[in-house]
Design a protein around this motif. Structure first.
Motif, PDB file in Angstrom:
ATOM      1  N   ASP A 225       0.884  -3.721  65.437  1.00 14.24           N
ATOM      2  CA  ASP A 225       1.803  -3.266  64.394  1.00 14.24           C
ATOM      3  C   ASP A 225       2.812  -4.387  64.145  1.00 14.24           C
ATOM      4  O   ASP A 225       3.932  -4.364  64.653  1.00 14.24           O
ATOM      5  CB  ASP A 225       2.500  -1.977  64.845  1.00 14.24           C
ATOM      6  CG  ASP A 225       3.433  -1.420  63.782  1.00 14.24           C
ATOM      7  OD1 ASP A 225       3.388  -1.910  62.639  1.00 14.24           O
ATOM      8  OD2 ASP A 225       4.203  -0.499  64.102  1.00 14.24           O
ATOM      9  N   LYS A 226       2.416  -5.374  63.369  1.00 16.21           N
ATOM     10  CA  LYS A 226       3.196  -6.599  63.231  1.00 16.21           C
ATOM     11  C   LYS A 226       4.471  -6.412  62.414  1.00 16.21           C
ATOM     12  O   LYS A 226       5.400  -7.221  62.518  1.00 16.21           O
ATOM     13  CB  LYS A 226       2.332  -7.684  62.598  1.00 16.21           C
ATOM     14  CG  LYS A 226       1.114  -8.070  63.448  1.00 16.21           C
ATOM     15  CD  LYS A 226       0.263  -9.129  62.772  1.00 16.21           C
ATOM     16  CE  LYS A 226      -0.939  -9.487  63.627  1.00 16.21           C
ATOM     17  NZ  LYS A 226      -1.817 -10.512  62.985  1.00 16.21           N
TER      18      LYS A 226
ATOM     19  N   GLY B  96       2.670 -14.443  73.313  1.00 20.52           N
ATOM     20  CA  GLY B  96       2.963 -15.436  72.291  1.00 20.52           C
ATOM     21  C   GLY B  96       1.877 -16.469  72.102  1.00 20.52           C
ATOM     22  O   GLY B  96       2.106 -17.515  71.480  1.00 20.52           O
ATOM     23  N   ARG B  97       0.673 -16.185  72.570  1.00 22.93           N
ATOM     24  CA  ARG B  97      -0.412 -17.162  72.440  1.00 22.93           C
ATOM     25  C   ARG B  97      -0.795 -17.394  70.985  1.00 22.93           C
ATOM     26  O   ARG B  97      -1.360 -18.425  70.645  1.00 22.93           O
ATOM     27  CB  ARG B  97      -1.627 -16.693  73.242  1.00 22.93           C
ATOM     28  CG  ARG B  97      -1.404 -16.698  74.756  1.00 22.93           C
ATOM     29  CD  ARG B  97      -2.703 -16.376  75.490  1.00 22.93           C
ATOM     30  NE  ARG B  97      -3.685 -17.417  75.293  1.00 22.93           N
ATOM     31  CZ  ARG B  97      -3.850 -18.473  76.104  1.00 22.93           C
ATOM     32  NH1 ARG B  97      -3.056 -18.632  77.151  1.00 22.93           N
ATOM     33  NH2 ARG B  97      -4.782 -19.359  75.866  1.00 22.93           N
ATOM     34  N   LEU B  98      -0.495 -16.443  70.116  1.00 25.14           N
ATOM     35  CA  LEU B  98      -0.759 -16.600  68.686  1.00 25.14           C
ATOM     36  C   LEU B  98       0.507 -16.963  67.921  1.00 25.14           C
ATOM     37  O   LEU B  98       0.517 -16.944  66.691  1.00 25.14           O
ATOM     38  CB  LEU B  98      -1.360 -15.300  68.121  1.00 25.14           C
ATOM     39  CG  LEU B  98      -2.633 -14.802  68.811  1.00 25.14           C
ATOM     40  CD1 LEU B  98      -3.104 -13.490  68.191  1.00 25.14           C
ATOM     41  CD2 LEU B  98      -3.736 -15.851  68.739  1.00 25.14           C
ATOM     42  N   ASN B  99       1.562 -17.271  68.646  1.00 25.19           N
ATOM     43  CA  ASN B  99       2.865 -17.516  68.015  1.00 25.19           C
ATOM     44  C   ASN B  99       3.528 -18.739  68.617  1.00 25.19           C
ATOM     45  O   ASN B  99       4.712 -18.724  68.929  1.00 25.19           O
ATOM     46  CB  ASN B  99       3.757 -16.273  68.190  1.00 25.19           C
ATOM     47  CG  ASN B  99       5.013 -16.329  67.355  1.00 25.19           C
ATOM     48  OD1 ASN B  99       4.991 -16.745  66.199  1.00 25.19           O
ATOM     49  ND2 ASN B  99       6.131 -15.899  67.931  1.00 25.19           N
ATOM     50  N   SER B 100       2.751 -19.800  68.797  1.00 23.01           N
ATOM     51  CA  SER B 100       3.264 -21.071  69.342  1.00 23.01           C
ATOM     52  C   SER B 100       3.971 -20.899  70.674  1.00 23.01           C
ATOM     53  O   SER B 100       4.926 -21.609  70.983  1.00 23.01           O
ATOM     54  CB  SER B 100       4.210 -21.722  68.321  1.00 23.01           C
ATOM     55  OG  SER B 100       3.557 -21.939  67.092  1.00 23.01           O
ATOM     56  N   GLY B 101       3.512 -19.923  71.458  1.00 25.74           N
ATOM     57  CA  GLY B 101       4.073 -19.729  72.781  1.00 25.74           C
ATOM     58  C   GLY B 101       5.364 -18.942  72.821  1.00 25.74           C
ATOM     59  O   GLY B 101       5.936 -18.751  73.899  1.00 25.74           O
ATOM     60  N   VAL B 102       5.845 -18.457  71.678  1.00 24.58           N
ATOM     61  CA  VAL B 102       7.076 -17.663  71.651  1.00 24.58           C
ATOM     62  C   VAL B 102       6.722 -16.213  71.968  1.00 24.58           C
ATOM     63  O   VAL B 102       5.933 -15.592  71.247  1.00 24.58           O
ATOM     64  CB  VAL B 102       7.762 -17.736  70.276  1.00 24.58           C
ATOM     65  CG1 VAL B 102       9.014 -16.867  70.262  1.00 24.58           C
ATOM     66  CG2 VAL B 102       8.087 -19.185  69.925  1.00 24.58           C
ATOM     67  N   PRO B 103       7.277 -15.655  73.045  1.00 25.51           N
ATOM     68  CA  PRO B 103       6.933 -14.276  73.416  1.00 25.51           C
ATOM     69  C   PRO B 103       7.223 -13.292  72.286  1.00 25.51           C
ATOM     70  O   PRO B 103       8.191 -13.430  71.550  1.00 25.51           O
ATOM     71  CB  PRO B 103       7.830 -14.004  74.626  1.00 25.51           C
ATOM     72  CG  PRO B 103       8.124 -15.348  75.199  1.00 25.51           C
ATOM     73  CD  PRO B 103       8.211 -16.268  74.017  1.00 25.51           C
ATOM     74  N   GLN B 104       6.354 -12.289  72.166  1.00 21.21           N
ATOM     75  CA  GLN B 104       6.510 -11.217  71.191  1.00 21.21           C
ATOM     76  C   GLN B 104       6.436  -9.866  71.911  1.00 21.21           C
ATOM     77  O   GLN B 104       5.446  -9.145  71.818  1.00 21.21           O
ATOM     78  CB  GLN B 104       5.410 -11.299  70.126  1.00 21.21           C
ATOM     79  CG  GLN B 104       5.449 -12.568  69.288  1.00 21.21           C
ATOM     80  CD  GLN B 104       4.323 -12.617  68.283  1.00 21.21           C
ATOM     81  OE1 GLN B 104       3.164 -12.833  68.631  1.00 21.21           O
ATOM     82  NE2 GLN B 104       4.650 -12.399  67.014  1.00 21.21           N
TER      83      GLN B 104
END
Length: 340
Positions: free
Chosen positions: A99-100, A224-232
């Protein structure tokens, strides 16, 4: 007539002596069908519990427990979704993830603003976003809903979702058990879906590999593997209820239940040992996680632990999709997440 009887008997004996058909039959009877039955049973309990809480006859903690059990049964089923549940948009009606854009919260509140006393037909005509367990979790666990103080607002929705889930699982289970349904197609060959046991086994393994790949996504996305390493952290599957790890454990158990039957077909002792160890290692790592996933992904000191878990899931996927498939001579080739 006597010759016909002899021929039928010979064919039946040949089928019974086919190890791959024996395994597909075991998988259908002992793994796939029971998982669908448990999912249906948990949904029945969820509806009963929702009604009881909404009428004031049950504590909220009991309703939350019923929700966790329903969600766990769904998680276990995900690597086993051979047949009706994987078709159409049925799985989206159970869970909307990822749910982005916080669509669950927005669409839930919009629906209730539009229909103050929501009816079942109104819910059935709404988006899948508000029909499933993700919306149920939002209502129960989000601090903004204050569900106990706003019981009148949310109970029609909670009851409607629980009823929708039970109806859906009833329908899927009926499709499984009807004449020439999925149970028949996995145990008697040839049929309209599978020419032989090899095709059926390949179909089951393809779904199972997709389930393992989905485990990677459910771990890797909040990392965050799909977000340049930034945790989500708010992209964790069940961040509101803090049950993401428990869901991962249930899905792993579903995938392993398939492997436990398939392993009898594997003549390579080293490959069997490698896959056995991979499952044990991942199971132990999940059990060792000290906090909810959404908290761990934000803790720099836990990144190595999470990375190791992800890498082991990736290794398990490769062992099964490549090594196991090659050993069995079964073409898996792709899973339903390829291209995502």
């Amino acid at each position: 007539m006597q010759r016909l009887i002899v021929l039928i008997t010979t064919l039946m004996l040949a089928a019974c002596s086919d190890p791959r058909q024996q395994v597909t039959t075991q998988l259908a009877d002992q793994v796939l069908l029971p998982a669908h039955q448990q999912w249906q049973s948990r949904n029945m309990t969820l509806l009963d519990s929702t009604r009881a809480w909404c009428s004031g006859d049950q504590e909220l903690a009991s309703l939350k427990q019923a929700f966790h059990q329903s969600q766990s049964a769904w998680s276990r089923l995900q690597p086993l979704m051979v047949g009706p549940l994987s078709e159409g948009n049925r799985s989206w009606q159970v869970q909307f993830w990822p749910d982005k854009r916080n669509m669950v919260a927005r669409q839930t509140e919009d629906l209730l603003d539009e229909f103050a006393d929501l009816t079942q037909p109104q819910l059935e005509g709404a988006s899948v976003v508000v029909q499933g367990l993700t919306a149920f979790e939002y209502v129960l666990f989000d601090e903004q809903t204050a569900v106990t103080e706003n019981r009148d607002r949310y109970c029609p929705l909670l009851t409607g979702i629980a009823r929708h889930q039970l109806t859906l699982s009833d329908q899927v289970l009926a499709l499984w058990q009807q004449p020439e349904g999925m149970l028949d197609k996995l145990t008697s060959f040839p049929n309209a879906r599978y020419a032989n046991a090899d095709e059926a086994l390949g179909g089951i393994l393809r779904v199972q590999v997709t389930g393992v790949d989905t485990l990677k996504k459910k771990l890797g996305t909040p990392m965050g593997r799909l977000n340049s390493g930034v945790p989500q952290p708010y992209q964790a599957e069940a961040w509101r209820s803090r049950h993401s790890t428990e869901n991962l454990q249930a899905s792993l158990a579903g995938a392993q239940a398939v492997w436990e039957r398939v392993r009898s077909l594997v003549g390579d002792a080293g490959l069997v040992a490698d896959i056995d160890q991979a499952y044990k290692t991942i199971r132990d790592q999940l059990e060792a996680l000290p906090a909810p996933l959404m908290e761990l992904v934000q803790d720099p000191t836990r990144q190595a632990q999470l990375q190791s878990l992800y890498q082991n899931l990736d290794a398990l996927e490769t062992l099964q999709q490549d090594d196991l498939a090659r050993h069995l001579g079964i073409q898996i080739g792709f899973n339903a997440n390829d291209g995502d």
